[in-house]
Design an enzyme around this catalytic site. Sequence first.
Site, PDB file in Angstrom:
ATOM      1  N   GLN A 143      -7.682  -0.143   3.173  1.00  0.00           N
ATOM      2  CA  GLN A 143      -8.599  -0.606   4.440  1.00  0.00           C
ATOM      3  C   GLN A 143     -10.034  -0.991   3.754  1.00  0.00           C
ATOM      4  O   GLN A 143     -10.713  -1.827   4.666  1.00  0.00           O
ATOM      5  CB  GLN A 143      -8.605   0.397   5.541  1.00  0.00           C
ATOM      6  CG  GLN A 143      -7.543   0.909   6.382  1.00  0.00           C
ATOM      7  CD  GLN A 143      -7.073  -0.578   7.289  1.00  0.00           C
ATOM      8  OE1 GLN A 143      -7.877  -1.427   7.451  1.00  0.00           O
ATOM      9  NE2 GLN A 143      -5.858  -0.588   7.608  1.00  0.00           N
TER      10      GLN A 143
ATOM     11  N   GLY B 115       0.767  -1.181   0.124  1.00  0.00           N
ATOM     12  CA  GLY B 115      -0.066   0.122   0.031  1.00  0.00           C
ATOM     13  C   GLY B 115       0.826   1.186   0.174  1.00  0.00           C
ATOM     14  O   GLY B 115       0.458   2.300  -0.692  1.00  0.00           O
ATOM     15  N   THR B 116       1.866   1.034   0.654  1.00  0.00           N
ATOM     16  CA  THR B 116       2.725   2.472   0.733  1.00  0.00           C
ATOM     17  C   THR B 116       3.342   2.930  -0.713  1.00  0.00           C
ATOM     18  O   THR B 116       3.377   3.784  -0.932  1.00  0.00           O
ATOM     19  CB  THR B 116       3.846   2.292   1.896  1.00  0.00           C
ATOM     20  OG1 THR B 116       3.316   2.112   3.212  1.00  0.00           O
ATOM     21  CG2 THR B 116       4.820   3.441   1.631  1.00  0.00           C
TER      22      THR B 116
ATOM     23  N   CYS C 185       1.734   2.182  12.278  1.00  0.00           N
ATOM     24  CA  CYS C 185       2.762   2.848  11.870  1.00  0.00           C
ATOM     25  C   CYS C 185       3.359   3.752  12.767  1.00  0.00           C
ATOM     26  O   CYS C 185       4.480   4.039  13.142  1.00  0.00           O
ATOM     27  CB  CYS C 185       2.606   3.226  10.595  1.00  0.00           C
ATOM     28  SG  CYS C 185       1.878   2.483   9.466  1.00  0.00           S
TER      29      CYS C 185
ATOM     30  N   THR D 142      11.506  -7.289 -10.476  1.00  0.00           N
ATOM     31  CA  THR D 142      10.760  -8.749 -10.828  1.00  0.00           C
ATOM     32  C   THR D 142       9.603  -8.937 -10.288  1.00  0.00           C
ATOM     33  O   THR D 142       9.331  -8.844  -9.097  1.00  0.00           O
ATOM     34  CB  THR D 142      12.055  -9.794 -10.315  1.00  0.00           C
ATOM     35  OG1 THR D 142      13.369  -9.649 -10.855  1.00  0.00           O
ATOM     36  CG2 THR D 142      11.342 -11.104 -10.792  1.00  0.00           C
TER      37      THR D 142
END
Lengths: 411, 386
Positions: free
Chosen positions: A187, A72-73, A338, A245
């Site tokens: 989310q 997600g980041t 986080c 990759t």
Amino acid sequence: MNTSAVYLDHAATTDMTPAALAAITAQFAATGNPSSLHTAGRRANRVVDDARIAIAAAAGAHSSELIFTSGGTESDNLALKGLFWNRVNANPAARMILVSGIEHHAVLDTVTWLAEHEQAELCWMPVDADGVLDLQAVRALLEEHHEHIALGTIMWANNEVGTVQPVPEFAALLAGYGIPAHSDAVQAFGAVPTNFADSKLAAMSISAHKIGGPVGIGGLLVRRDVALMPVQHGGGHERKMRSGTLNAAAAAGFAAAATEVADHLAEEAARLSGLREYAVQQISQLVPEAVLNGPRDAENRGTRLPGNLHFTFPECEGDSLLFVLDMLGIASSTGSACTAGVPQPSHVLLAMGRDARSARSVQRFTLGHRSTRADVDALLEALPQAYERARKAGMAADESSIHTAGTGFTR
Amino acid sequence: MIYMDAAATAPPRQEVLDTVSPLLTRDFGNPASHHEAGHQARRAANWARAQVAAQLAVREEEIYFTSGGTEGANTAVIGGALGNPRGRVVVASAIEHPAVLEACRYLVEFHGFTLRLIDVTADGLVDLEHAAQLIDDDVAVVSVMAVNNEVGTIQPVAQFAALAHAAGALMHTDAVQAAGWLDLAPLAAAVDALSISGHKIGGLKGSGALYLSGKHRFVPLLHGGGQQSGLRSGTENPAAAAGIAVALQVCASQRAQGLGEGYGPYLIEKITRGLEAKHPGSVRLTGSGSQRIGGIVSFVFPKTAGETVLIELERKGVLCSSGSACAAGSTDPSPVLTAMGYQEQLAHTAVRLSFGRGIKENELSQVANAVIAAVGGLLPASPGAA
């Protein structure tokens, strides 16, 4: 699991579903780089292709719109930087980014970086006390600044308080001015309907490990008329937008999880929101001081993530409550995983208008695919005494004297 | 089917799967979470970091886990250049992997940098003298790969690092292909940044490790939750980290035993002799004869055309490639061979055989025979040959 008896932190990460684990394990036994031309490579490439089709279908997108990322980041970074650079290239005067204060740090830190290093200008969109985006305010901002707006971003559902945002309405407002919209749906994807094609978004971020897939893979859905400047440069994979990759095993696991959540979305939402509402009712009796944050959505109308419970427990440091609950065998969170570390007020609650003190007194419980009534009952049994004990420890004045982390991990 | 394309990717090792299995199931927590499940995941990630740091003989705080070699190289080159821009010049060898070259080109296009490319010699060694001319006080970052991915040439990284450091520039080395064959500690000691990939050495795909010297400032590539000291945001992946740690340990212990050291020379010798005996001039080793790792054996076949040998080998059950998998399917000749002075037609006939130290010896002799038969079958019988 042997670590915590009751895991109520599925929004931080959730364990892999048996189907995802089976898919990924089967791929570990094979090998091949999907870019290779020989049989092993072609086989791996078919696995990636099949996964791409399945994940895109689960997100209401065409397979050619899915770019695989590491999570997600990275998806948020790619969407925001990529859209910003491309728009600024076309029109150097359009450097504004519409953003809300309740975004995940992956969005907030990226737009902040763009502001500090790439001369982006941040234009903050307000949310109401439940954390819902104020569309009226968005209209006004667009009317005033549309010529200078590069893009807008709004998360589909908030990771702390579970508020679901009016994303299609937001995207439609921006589309009226030809401005691309992005949504962090990490989310929301798999929990509430998030149909990419219907949303009119330019880009949408999703992640595997929040829905029962493996950690380390995510996706960015990118409409086909949108090109993004890459963040990660190299061999030119993924429509030249994301090099590296391709990870066939993780893609297969992601696909298995995505297919499962999409197939059972309505029934799982009903089941989890039923558990949630039961918990809300019980907690209001057991701990009358507790205040639910975000829309209650008792009828499961889709205004809150079905598995999200988020309360303010007054006069009690969130980290203390987390610590006591953990000792009692309940794994919870003070907000996003986080920012856990130092007792800081949640930026989400501050954006929702709470004061810094009460924004520190919060606890999030998130239900997931294997949560049961017994898990909720265990929470209900532990919560009153945990609250009592944590409240006795009191609130730290400026800085917490309570070090719950003990991990050496900062932020 | 014999898999001879380990430089493209290798399957995860059993030791790796045994270690990561609990992290994919029971101990699945997010290392940033503060409950016991999170602590458990944190301990796993910390353990992995300590192991990798020990293999590189650097401090634990200097190890970052990434999504792979591409992200590692991007972070080192872009992050190093933006953190220490100096005169906005980056220097890279002409045969770097696209992960390095494209990162440099991004710096050129978006941050006003100039890219200077170091020539290579005919045997694939990056030219030190040319490097000395290119590296001056304006240079922010120098990037030279430890081992080339197509021809296996081992580069004198420490000498390039000395040039970079004398000029005040940062030195990065892409050690993706070196990790399975060379001791990484002396390399890490010589440079400021070193990137490796998990899946090339028997770890998981989607895993990489990056050494960044604590003495320098690197700008993060990904912004977000501030994980890994803010340098690499994104939920940490303890399974991937533990996998790369175990894979490095296995490589080190195989290297200590000398396992596989003779495999490369054996293949080169057997294939060259076998073909030359019947078809003189039909095979040429690419890259250096002496300065090469044991796990990459690469040839061109002057009397054949295009990728016919490759296709014939696959028919005989040997899976290999012409070079980088990223470029597979492209009709352009290999930029590595082109930089080494090979003409386009000859470069198209390239075949790379790549393998790990654990390959079975009987497979090696089958591969050698298959190459000899494949090339021989494509050539008319040579009248002068015995």
